[in-house]
Enzyme design. Sequence first.
Site, PDB file in Angstrom:
ATOM      1  N   HIS A  79      64.474   8.348  35.032  1.00 17.82           N
ATOM      2  CA  HIS A  79      63.689   7.954  36.318  1.00 17.82           C
ATOM      3  C   HIS A  79      62.521   6.766  36.534  1.00 17.82           C
ATOM      4  O   HIS A  79      62.679   6.229  37.393  1.00 17.82           O
ATOM      5  CB  HIS A  79      63.106   9.517  36.929  1.00 17.82           C
ATOM      6  CG  HIS A  79      62.388   9.270  38.235  1.00 17.82           C
ATOM      7  ND1 HIS A  79      63.235   8.925  39.475  1.00 17.82           N
ATOM      8  CD2 HIS A  79      61.248   9.127  38.764  1.00 17.82           C
ATOM      9  CE1 HIS A  79      62.228   8.951  40.701  1.00 17.82           C
ATOM     10  NE2 HIS A  79      61.018   8.905  40.197  1.00 17.82           N
TER      11      HIS A  79
ATOM     12  N   SER B  86      61.477   5.597  43.877  1.00 12.22           N
ATOM     13  CA  SER B  86      61.064   7.032  43.986  1.00 12.22           C
ATOM     14  C   SER B  86      60.841   7.355  45.430  1.00 12.22           C
ATOM     15  O   SER B  86      61.182   7.015  46.354  1.00 12.22           O
ATOM     16  CB  SER B  86      60.248   7.671  42.931  1.00 12.22           C
ATOM     17  OG  SER B  86      59.920   8.879  42.946  1.00 12.22           O
ATOM     18  N   TRP B  87      59.453   7.986  45.484  1.00 11.52           N
ATOM     19  CA  TRP B  87      58.921   8.019  46.978  1.00 11.52           C
ATOM     20  C   TRP B  87      59.006   6.576  47.836  1.00 11.52           C
ATOM     21  O   TRP B  87      58.929   6.388  48.811  1.00 11.52           O
ATOM     22  CB  TRP B  87      57.597   8.806  46.722  1.00 11.52           C
ATOM     23  CG  TRP B  87      56.856   8.529  48.161  1.00 11.52           C
ATOM     24  CD1 TRP B  87      55.891   7.642  48.305  1.00 11.52           C
ATOM     25  CD2 TRP B  87      57.057   9.206  49.639  1.00 11.52           C
ATOM     26  NE1 TRP B  87      55.451   7.605  49.734  1.00 11.52           N
ATOM     27  CE2 TRP B  87      56.091   8.421  50.512  1.00 11.52           C
ATOM     28  CE3 TRP B  87      58.006   9.922  49.999  1.00 11.52           C
ATOM     29  CZ2 TRP B  87      56.077   8.779  51.725  1.00 11.52           C
ATOM     30  CZ3 TRP B  87      57.925  10.342  51.312  1.00 11.52           C
ATOM     31  CH2 TRP B  87      56.935  10.022  52.236  1.00 11.52           C
TER      32      TRP B  87
ATOM     33  N   ASP C  87      68.643  10.572  35.519  1.00 10.97           N
ATOM     34  CA  ASP C  87      67.368  10.808  36.357  1.00 10.97           C
ATOM     35  C   ASP C  87      67.184  12.274  36.632  1.00 10.97           C
ATOM     36  O   ASP C  87      67.988  13.001  37.453  1.00 10.97           O
ATOM     37  CB  ASP C  87      67.561  10.261  37.662  1.00 10.97           C
ATOM     38  CG  ASP C  87      66.000   9.926  38.225  1.00 10.97           C
ATOM     39  OD1 ASP C  87      65.119  11.071  38.280  1.00 10.97           O
ATOM     40  OD2 ASP C  87      65.895   9.047  39.221  1.00 10.97           O
TER      41      ASP C  87
ATOM     42  N   GLY D 166      55.203   8.439  44.327  1.00  9.52           N
ATOM     43  CA  GLY D 166      54.549   9.840  44.333  1.00  9.52           C
ATOM     44  C   GLY D 166      55.007  10.596  45.548  1.00  9.52           C
ATOM     45  O   GLY D 166      56.130  11.101  45.215  1.00  9.52           O
TER      46      GLY D 166
END
Length: 331
Positions: free
Chosen positions: A304, A120-121, A276, A53
């Site tokens: 991703h 990711s985050w 990605d 996120g």
Amino acid sequence: MDKTVGHKSAYAYLYPALDPFDRRMLDVGGGHNVYVEQCGNPNGIPVVVLHGGPGGGCSPAMRRYFDPSIYRIVLFDQRGCGKSRPHASVVANTTWHLVADIELIRQTLGIDDWVVFGGSWGATLALIYAQAYPENVRALVLRGVFLMTQPELDWFYGGGAGRFWPELWDRFASLVPVDERDDFVAAYHRRLFSGDHAEEVKYARAWTAWENALAAIGSDGMTGDAPAEYARAFARLENHYFVNGGFLDKSQQILHPDQIAKIAHIPGVIVQGRYDMICPPDSAHKLSKLWANSHLIMVARAGHALSEPAISAALVHCMDRYNSAQSFTGL
């Protein structure tokens, strides 16, 4: 490691579904209560899962990347999303609040140190947590690296990724007046925090759809509308963090020499999709060059998403390797 993955779904590479043995709401202060769950072996190797996120929340599938007979698996929904409350709130919600929450969860559960697993985050947060508390991190397992830098935001929200997906970029950009298109993050911020719930949901769904459409290498761009409240939390939280540069000053940047030095001794693996579109591979490559104790796995035909079959296969393999050798050598 077998780098050939067939036409199976990601679920084919995961451990069977399992239920938590512990669920709780943890009061972390600032008016926030964070949902925490534990699965697997209560006496096993502790691993904490950091979702993406910001604002994505955890899913039951995230429990399944670890051998439940070996690992004590800890998942939690970060402030403002998933089952945590208040929902979609950005009050007292910064990177440093989340780092403090991770540490409070560790202390509350009586864990000395743990493997930190994030994508990711979640990879961003894993690195920042490890740099803040290196003594509490056994190893790092990262996927789809995002370093929370302005060039990365410019790529995704400034038209870079849009050159590969022009029709979807037009859909995202067209909701913003022409005179505001020099800064889409700021333009969306004004609407995601307008106080008009219907407008917030409209722009939240557009923000979420742009990201979801580019997540998987096989995407046709047709994601449909995300549920209103999920989209509103996801978009508001993500935008809030991006408008504020991840709440990192220059000295706190992940690749700052002083910060990299703090994790130099920690073993780690980076699983990165070659194609990605959300977090291009140059960030993972830069990180791996500076972090001597890391191992970069570039997955040839993947984007991703955690749900990419080759990404899932690689992550499960890494966790199996760690539980047998307590290192990532030989991957």
